[in-house]
Design a protein around this motif. Structure first.
Motif, PDB file in Angstrom:
ATOM      1  N   ARG A   1     -34.050 -89.072  44.221  1.00  0.00           N
ATOM      2  CA  ARG A   1     -35.507 -88.928  44.314  1.00  0.00           C
ATOM      3  C   ARG A   1     -36.098 -89.200  42.937  1.00  0.00           C
ATOM      4  N   PRO A   2     -36.476 -90.431  42.667  1.00  0.00           N
ATOM      5  CA  PRO A   2     -36.984 -90.802  41.335  1.00  0.00           C
ATOM      6  C   PRO A   2     -38.133 -89.911  40.895  1.00  0.00           C
ATOM      7  N   ARG A   3     -38.174 -89.687  39.580  1.00  0.00           N
ATOM      8  CA  ARG A   3     -39.196 -88.878  38.928  1.00  0.00           C
ATOM      9  C   ARG A   3     -39.101 -87.396  39.283  1.00  0.00           C
ATOM     10  N   GLU A   4     -38.051 -87.013  39.979  1.00  0.00           N
ATOM     11  CA  GLU A   4     -37.844 -85.594  40.265  1.00  0.00           C
ATOM     12  C   GLU A   4     -37.232 -84.922  39.042  1.00  0.00           C
ATOM     13  N   GLU A   5     -37.721 -83.757  38.694  1.00  0.00           N
ATOM     14  CA  GLU A   5     -37.163 -83.026  37.566  1.00  0.00           C
ATOM     15  C   GLU A   5     -35.900 -82.299  38.021  1.00  0.00           C
ATOM     16  N   SER A   6     -34.774 -82.725  37.488  1.00  0.00           N
ATOM     17  CA  SER A   6     -33.504 -82.166  37.922  1.00  0.00           C
ATOM     18  C   SER A   6     -32.488 -82.325  36.805  1.00  0.00           C
ATOM     19  N   ARG A   7     -31.601 -81.363  36.683  1.00  0.00           N
ATOM     20  CA  ARG A   7     -30.504 -81.495  35.725  1.00  0.00           C
ATOM     21  C   ARG A   7     -29.499 -82.535  36.201  1.00  0.00           C
ATOM     22  N   ALA A   8     -29.450 -82.765  37.503  1.00  0.00           N
ATOM     23  CA  ALA A   8     -28.450 -83.664  38.070  1.00  0.00           C
ATOM     24  C   ALA A   8     -29.025 -85.051  38.314  1.00  0.00           C
ATOM     25  N   LEU A   9     -28.210 -86.055  38.080  1.00  0.00           N
ATOM     26  CA  LEU A   9     -28.548 -87.403  38.526  1.00  0.00           C
ATOM     27  C   LEU A   9     -28.404 -87.482  40.032  1.00  0.00           C
ATOM     28  N   LEU A  10     -27.425 -86.789  40.552  1.00  0.00           N
ATOM     29  CA  LEU A  10     -27.111 -86.797  41.977  1.00  0.00           C
ATOM     30  C   LEU A  10     -26.479 -85.471  42.338  1.00  0.00           C
ATOM     31  N   ASP A  11     -27.031 -84.805  43.343  1.00  0.00           N
ATOM     32  CA  ASP A  11     -26.447 -83.559  43.839  1.00  0.00           C
ATOM     33  C   ASP A  11     -26.679 -83.525  45.341  1.00  0.00           C
TER      34      ASP A  11
ATOM     35  N   ALA B   1     -23.271 -85.622  40.195  1.00  0.00           N
ATOM     36  CA  ALA B   1     -23.117 -86.387  38.958  1.00  0.00           C
ATOM     37  C   ALA B   1     -24.195 -85.940  37.987  1.00  0.00           C
ATOM     38  N   GLU B   2     -23.796 -85.694  36.742  1.00  0.00           N
ATOM     39  CA  GLU B   2     -24.767 -85.242  35.744  1.00  0.00           C
ATOM     40  C   GLU B   2     -24.393 -85.784  34.370  1.00  0.00           C
ATOM     41  N   ALA B   3     -25.401 -85.969  33.554  1.00  0.00           N
ATOM     42  CA  ALA B   3     -25.194 -86.373  32.168  1.00  0.00           C
ATOM     43  C   ALA B   3     -24.910 -85.136  31.338  1.00  0.00           C
ATOM     44  N   VAL B   4     -23.813 -85.157  30.594  1.00  0.00           N
ATOM     45  CA  VAL B   4     -23.454 -84.021  29.748  1.00  0.00           C
ATOM     46  C   VAL B   4     -24.085 -84.220  28.382  1.00  0.00           C
ATOM     47  N   LEU B   5     -24.904 -83.265  27.963  1.00  0.00           N
ATOM     48  CA  LEU B   5     -25.644 -83.436  26.721  1.00  0.00           C
ATOM     49  C   LEU B   5     -24.874 -82.957  25.495  1.00  0.00           C
ATOM     50  N   THR B   6     -24.258 -81.800  25.565  1.00  0.00           N
ATOM     51  CA  THR B   6     -23.635 -81.247  24.363  1.00  0.00           C
ATOM     52  C   THR B   6     -22.194 -80.830  24.564  1.00  0.00           C
ATOM     53  N   ARG B   7     -21.925 -80.027  25.574  1.00  0.00           N
ATOM     54  CA  ARG B   7     -20.583 -79.479  25.713  1.00  0.00           C
ATOM     55  C   ARG B   7     -20.290 -79.188  27.173  1.00  0.00           C
ATOM     56  N   THR B   8     -19.020 -79.232  27.507  1.00  0.00           N
ATOM     57  CA  THR B   8     -18.595 -78.911  28.862  1.00  0.00           C
ATOM     58  C   THR B   8     -17.133 -78.539  28.837  1.00  0.00           C
ATOM     59  N   THR B   9     -16.663 -77.937  29.905  1.00  0.00           N
ATOM     60  CA  THR B   9     -15.241 -77.688  30.088  1.00  0.00           C
ATOM     61  C   THR B   9     -14.688 -78.814  30.944  1.00  0.00           C
TER      62      THR B   9
END
Length: 415
Positions: free
Chosen positions: A84-94, A116-124
């Protein structure tokens, strides 16, 4: 009375005909109802199959058709900036598609999810255990796990991939893409999940990652092409020589060694075989692990949560005897360092585990570690770190690590 036989016979014939007609009507109605319900089921099944094919940008595998019911509609919940373009979401796809359940049920009969999500700083990141089952370039890292459900089981795949040109849709660009996939399995429990189901989860994760990368134009060759064969890990841990490091003599076995080389993380470990006795304070287990890029911060935070990261200037117990309480876990000494490597800022952690005998006397389950014994363990830990950092085939050299600084020690024992 004469003449009454014929009317009675006629009435019986009328009743018989009426009964047969009624039975025929009832049978016809039942047949119509059965046919109608069968047609409804076929229509419902067809609608659910169409939903499966369209849901989640068409990224769900067709093999999930085996879980599609013919009596209940699927429940679809999908969002994300790429759906859903222009939707505010942490995920690219959920996106989640589930079937059955509802009402008082604890969970649906079957459920599939891709994220699918873009990792900004840190993750496990995914575990480096070789469970992904598909070849990946050394810039990617994948793992597969299984779990029990009330009915059947589930299989999950996680994949951390590289996007050199960056991902958009967040407050700032990121070149790290994290994909997670959860799929149902018909296996009775998690230990019976077949290899085909595990590979299906892995292939779906690759498909999602490639779809996102292509849509985002973030660079890199498709993972499904298998163009980059994984680097072999046969020599990654050959530096860990008990004899060269003067560890406990005897038969050693590898412990959690990496299956392949990944520039994001590496792990080596060795442990003295239980049948080989060790002298007091002899090192009976050794480990080394590195986390780079977005995995570095996640690993450091995880250890910091257990107070297992070094505190600058904290060597208070190094110069005095320390009483160690038996706790069920082997006491160990960890040494941390940091570098800059191919994937970015990196943390290294090496550990040495000594053989410790606990008393049976008045202070049962304790032992005293003298200052000279603590210094001996510190020297062992530093020797392991030094050998790990310079080994020609070891992870730090393969990852082109530089500017290494020792951060300090952490004594992981209960005083």
């Amino acid at each position: 009375m004469p003449g009454t036989g014929a009317p009675r016979a006629a009435r019986r014939r009328i009743w018989l005909v009426s009964g047969l007609v009624a039975l025929a009507v009832i049978a016809s109605s039942v047949t119509w109802l059965v046919v109608s319900r069968a047609e409804d089921r076929e229509e419902r099944l067809a609608a659910n199959q169409r939903q499966l094919a369209r849901a989640c940008a068409g990224l769900l595998p067709a093999e999930l058709g085996a879980f599609v019911p013919d009596d209940k509609p699927g429940v679809l919940d999908e969002f994300g900036t790429m759906l859903r373009p222009r939707e505010e979401s942490r995920a690219l796809l959920d996106c989640t598609l589930s079937w059955g359940g509802g009402g008082d049920a604890w969970e649906p009969d079957a459920r599939a999810r891709v994220r699918a999500e873009a990792v900004l700083t840190r993750t496990t990141g995914p575990a480096l255990d070789g469970s992904f089952g598909l070849p990946l370039p050394d810039s990617a890292l994948g793992a597969v796990s299984t779990d029990d459900r009330l009915t059947g089981s589930a299989v999950s795949a996680s994949l951390l991939a590289d996007c050199p040109k960056g991902l958009t849709g967040r407050v700032r660009p990121s070149r790290d893409l994290l994909v997670t996939v959860d799929l149902p399995s018909a296996a009775d429990d998690e230990y019976d999940v077949p290899r085909a189901d595990r590979l299906l989860a892995s292939r779906t994760a690759v498909r999602v990652a490639d779809w996102v990368a292509k849509k985002q134009g973030c660079g890199g060759r498709p993972l499904k092409a298998g163009a980059a064969a994984p680097a072999k890990a046969a020599k990654l841990c050959s530096w860990l020589s008990p004899k060269a490091l003067r560890l406990a003599p005897g038969e050693w076995k590898s412990d959690r060694n990496a299956a392949t080389y990944s520039r994001r993380t590496g792990v080596c470990g060795g442990r003295l075989d239980d049948s080989s006795p060790a002298e007091e304070l002899a090192v009976k287990a050794v480990g080394a692990q590195s986390w780079s890029g977005v995995l570095a911060g996640g690993a450091y935070d995880s250890h910091r949560g257990g107070s297992h990261v070094p505190v600058p200037g904290d060597r208070a117990e190094a110069g005095k005897p320390v009483t160690i309480q038996e706790s069920g876990d082997d006491p160990l000494l960890a040494l941390w360092a940091r570098s800059r490597c191919a994937a970015g800022p990196t943390y290294h952690r090496v550990t040495v585990t000594p053989q410790i005998g606990f008393t049976d006397g008045p202070q049962s389950g304790t032992t005293v570690l003298e200052p000279r014994e603590r210094r001996q363990l510190s020297r062992k830990a530093r020797a392991v770190l030094d050998r790990y950092l310079v080994a020609p085939d070891g992870w730090p050299r393969r990852a082109h690590c530089r500017d290494t600084k020792v951060m300090g020690e952490v004594a992981q024992w209960r005083g």
